[in-house]
Design an enzyme around this catalytic site. Structure first.
Site, PDB file in Angstrom:
ATOM      1  N   ASP A  88      58.430  31.676  36.654  1.00 16.71           N
ATOM      2  CA  ASP A  88      58.502  30.240  36.398  1.00 16.71           C
ATOM      3  C   ASP A  88      57.979  29.866  35.016  1.00 16.71           C
ATOM      4  O   ASP A  88      58.463  28.907  34.406  1.00 16.71           O
ATOM      5  CB  ASP A  88      57.708  29.484  37.462  1.00 16.71           C
ATOM      6  CG  ASP A  88      58.507  29.315  38.748  1.00 16.71           C
ATOM      7  OD1 ASP A  88      59.533  30.002  38.896  1.00 16.71           O
ATOM      8  OD2 ASP A  88      58.099  28.503  39.588  1.00 16.71           O
ATOM      9  N   CYS A 129      53.787  35.633  42.989  1.00 13.77           N
ATOM     10  CA  CYS A 129      54.350  34.514  42.235  1.00 13.77           C
ATOM     11  C   CYS A 129      55.064  33.499  43.107  1.00 13.77           C
ATOM     12  O   CYS A 129      55.198  33.634  44.307  1.00 13.77           O
ATOM     13  CB  CYS A 129      55.207  35.007  41.087  1.00 13.77           C
ATOM     14  SG  CYS A 129      54.248  36.034  39.934  1.00 13.77           S
ATOM     15  N   ASP A 130      55.577  32.480  42.420  1.00 15.72           N
ATOM     16  CA  ASP A 130      55.780  31.163  43.012  1.00 15.72           C
ATOM     17  C   ASP A 130      56.756  31.085  44.172  1.00 15.72           C
ATOM     18  O   ASP A 130      56.400  30.649  45.252  1.00 15.72           O
ATOM     19  CB  ASP A 130      56.210  30.191  41.910  1.00 15.72           C
ATOM     20  CG  ASP A 130      55.166  30.077  40.816  1.00 15.72           C
ATOM     21  OD1 ASP A 130      54.645  31.119  40.402  1.00 15.72           O
ATOM     22  OD2 ASP A 130      54.877  28.968  40.378  1.00 15.72           O
ATOM     23  N   LYS A 131      58.007  31.425  43.977  1.00 17.29           N
ATOM     24  CA  LYS A 131      58.999  31.256  45.036  1.00 17.29           C
ATOM     25  C   LYS A 131      59.191  32.530  45.845  1.00 17.29           C
ATOM     26  O   LYS A 131      59.853  32.523  46.878  1.00 17.29           O
ATOM     27  CB  LYS A 131      60.364  30.842  44.447  1.00 17.29           C
ATOM     28  CG  LYS A 131      60.290  29.661  43.517  1.00 17.29           C
ATOM     29  CD  LYS A 131      59.571  28.489  44.142  1.00 17.29           C
ATOM     30  CE  LYS A 131      59.097  27.478  43.122  1.00 17.29           C
ATOM     31  NZ  LYS A 131      58.180  27.999  42.117  1.00 17.29           N
ATOM     32  N   CYS A 201      49.199  34.450  37.588  1.00 15.95           N
ATOM     33  CA  CYS A 201      48.335  33.681  36.685  1.00 15.95           C
ATOM     34  C   CYS A 201      47.013  33.331  37.360  1.00 15.95           C
ATOM     35  O   CYS A 201      46.963  33.041  38.553  1.00 15.95           O
ATOM     36  CB  CYS A 201      49.048  32.439  36.204  1.00 15.95           C
ATOM     37  SG  CYS A 201      50.554  32.808  35.271  1.00 15.95           S
ATOM     38  N   GLU A 449      60.522  22.522  37.832  1.00 16.37           N
ATOM     39  CA  GLU A 449      59.114  22.225  37.560  1.00 16.37           C
ATOM     40  C   GLU A 449      58.977  21.588  36.181  1.00 16.37           C
ATOM     41  O   GLU A 449      59.766  21.859  35.275  1.00 16.37           O
ATOM     42  CB  GLU A 449      58.273  23.503  37.605  1.00 16.37           C
ATOM     43  CG  GLU A 449      57.998  23.995  38.991  1.00 16.37           C
ATOM     44  CD  GLU A 449      57.045  25.178  39.008  1.00 16.37           C
ATOM     45  OE1 GLU A 449      56.606  25.522  40.106  1.00 16.37           O
ATOM     46  OE2 GLU A 449      56.749  25.749  37.949  1.00 16.37           O
ATOM     47  N   SER A 476      54.485  22.431  38.274  1.00 16.87           N
ATOM     48  CA  SER A 476      53.862  23.744  38.365  1.00 16.87           C
ATOM     49  C   SER A 476      52.499  23.613  39.031  1.00 16.87           C
ATOM     50  O   SER A 476      51.840  22.584  38.925  1.00 16.87           O
ATOM     51  CB  SER A 476      53.704  24.332  36.966  1.00 16.87           C
ATOM     52  OG  SER A 476      52.808  25.418  36.971  1.00 16.87           O
TER      53      SER A 476
END
Length: 572
Positions: A88, A129-131, A201, A449, A476
């Site tokens: 992302d 991570c995100d998705k 992150c 985002e 985000s």
């Protein structure tokens, strides 16, 4: 015929490995390198999102070896396959961000298809991570066969000017550079030092929020969420998870045994106590739907009223994941919520939530006591009003206190790109409320985002704490400030956010859960009569996503086909 004993006929993999009719199937397994002994053991899929692009995934090939070693030692046959992963941060601020949320559905579908096609008896999912973690969890809930998730772990915090730094620091550094608050050399030094290595992150952004949620749901090993990517303990967890999946298969312990209403309530409480990402308000309802559990924005609202914000994590606070780990991790959070939690909920490592609390080591440095919280209410809030009658969301934990009640004049933009141009051109002033619309699941399409515009506001000494932002898109997990997203219904679906005009007064009250446009109902009806739906231009995946995506208020999931529609045979 082989002298090997056939496997238990109750195992799914027996459908592709046992009996004379399956000689062709076994022949293909042999061509892939399996031998008799391998074929007749339980087949365990290792779903891996490794690639060479995403820092949270670059090490998952190595981690998978420990998972497979554990599976083999416990008497199973590991079979690894891959799925996609979008970074992302790299996709941020340009058209590529439209691909991020739709990738969640592709990940879920790909894991489901691979697992069903090859009749795996169980799954170990490696993701970060995100998705990617939500996509894996959606597939696991949908398939409902024994499963364990190994989240890849966080990267270490970076350092700049003797202070901890992370990706959010770099995004905000760009704004400081543009406003003359940081030199080009300083920005370069920040760029080179903020993200020091592999892992997700370092702050409580979406990836790490979802890792903590996964651990609380009981689908990952105790401590997995806060053990770093390069920590040797992550390898131990990977191997243990590989070993334990065979027990889950043998005892037929499935995700439906873990993903209950009570476990989702536990996850909501931990999410809110940590001040997690607003993206969880998309992902938890989507995962719950696959598990046959109804989780809504009303649930977030209700749980937030009785859940304190306990850990002041980045992006709003000083603490990163390594600090949370050293303070006891997710079990430490559980200790402070114990009176509200469902303690009897089981997990994949033979412990209940109550057991995890009993074994927890809470230091008290990062996770504050229940009676002395960072904030009395949860870190996420749901707002409603005539701009967003179905709800909008904000990371209240990351707001300045003086912005919790705010009134300003609307500056309306039809895209994120137009907003960035205005911010870069100095066209936004203190007291403005930026409205970015037609960026929802359908209108975006893809619900991108918007870390760049929020970072430009938060990183600006002139605008930080004086400007709010409202959108039908999303933010985000690294976003901070008065950033209100998921405004539902979205503008492209005729939501009232489409009716806001430049100069309108907007009233925000986080404590009362309100988001209102100070315009009469009569005026809004006149504007609605004059409104025309936009033409959504998209091709390929995004065209299909725009046609099928539901509201952000229901998780941005895809609409199920109408199974009751009649079909007629027609003749010329």
């Amino acid at each position: 015929m082989s002298e090997q004993q056939p496997k238990d006929a109750g195992l799914r993999s027996a459908e592709v490995t046992e009996g004379a009719d399956r000689a062709p199937h076994r022949s293909l397994f042999r061509a892939a390198g399996l031998e008799d002994d391998d074929i007749h053991k339980p087949l365990i899929g290792v779903a891996n999102s490794w690639n060479e692009i995403v820092p949270g995934h670059v090490h998952l090939d190595e981690l998978a070896e420990y998972v497979k070693e554990g599976i083999s030692e416990a008497g199973g046959t590991p079979l690894e396959f891959n799925t996609i992963a979008v970074d992302d941060g790299i996709a941020m601020g340009h058209d590529g961000m439209r691909s991020s949320l739709p990738s969640r559905e592709t990940i879920a579908d790909s894991v489901e298809l691979m697992t069903n096609a090859h009749r795996f008896d169980g799954i170990v999912a490696l993701a970060s991570c995100d998705k990617i973690v939500p996509g894996m969890l959606m597939a696991i809930a949908r398939l409902d066969i024994p499963a364990i998730v190994v989240t890849g772990g966080h990267m270490a915090a970076g350092e700049f000017d003797d202070e901890p730094a992370d990706l959010a620091s770099v995004f905000e550094g760009v704004s400081k550079y543009n406003e003359g608050e940081m030199t080009e050399d300083e920005l370069y030094a920040l760029e080179c030092n903020a993200c020091p290595g592999e892992g997700s992150c370092a702050g409580m952004f979406t990836a790490n929020t979802m890792a903590c949620v996964t651990e609380t749901l009981g689908l990952s090993w105790t401590g997995c969420a806060t053990v770093g990517a390069t920590d040797t303990r992550k390898r131990t967890i990977a191997k243990q998870s590989g070993q334990e999946i065979l027990r889950l298969v043998e005892e037929n312990i499935r995700p439906s045994d873990l993903l209950t209403r009570e476990s989702f309530e536990n996850a909501l409480m931990v999410d809110l106590a940590l001040g997690g990402s607003t993206n969880t308000m998309l992902h938890l309802p989507a995962i719950a739907q696959e598990a046959g559990v109804d989780v809504t924005l009303e649930d977030f609202d209700e749980v937030a009223d009785r859940t304190p914000h306990l850990a002041h994590m980045s992006p709003s606070g000083p603490w990163r994941m390594e600090h949370l780990r050293d303070d006891g991790g997710v079990p430490a959070v559980l200790t402070q919520l114990s009176e509200q939690l469902h303690l009897d909920r089981p997990t994949v490592d033979r412990k209940t939530i109550g057991d995890r609390i009993d074994e927890a080591e809470w230091g008290g440095a990062v996770v504050q006591p229940r009676d002395d919280p960072v904030h009395e209410d949860g870190g996420l809030a749901v707002l409603r009003g005539n701009i967003a009658p179905d709800g909008a969301v904000v990371k209240a934990a990351a707001m300045d206190d003086e912005m919790r009640q705010f009134e300003g004049h609307a500056r309306v933009f039809e895209s994120q790109e137009a907003t960035l141009e205005a911010l870069d051109g100095g066209e936004i002033d203190p007291g403005d409320v930026i409205v970015i619309r037609y960026e929802g699941p359908r209108g975006g399409p893809g619900m991108p985002e918007m870390l760049e515009p929020t970072s430009k506001v938060s990183g600006s000494p002139r605008l930080s704490g004086t400007v709010a932002l409202i959108t039908d898109g999303r933010f985000s997990g690294a976003t901070r400030g008065a950033a209100i997203g998921h405004a539902s219904p979205e503008a492209a679906a005729g939501g009232p956010i489409a009716l806001v005009e430049d100069g309108d007064t907007i009233e925000i009250d986080v404590d009362e859960g309100r988001l209102d446009l100070a315009v009469s109902d009569e005026e809004l009806r006149e504007r609605a009569d004059a409104w025309t739906p936009p033409t959504i231009e998209a091709t390929g995946v995004l065209e299909r996503y725009a046609a099928m995506a539901t509201s952000a208020s229901t998780g941005g999931i895809l609409e199920a086909p109408d199974r009751t529609a009649s079909t007629e045979i027609r003749f010329e």
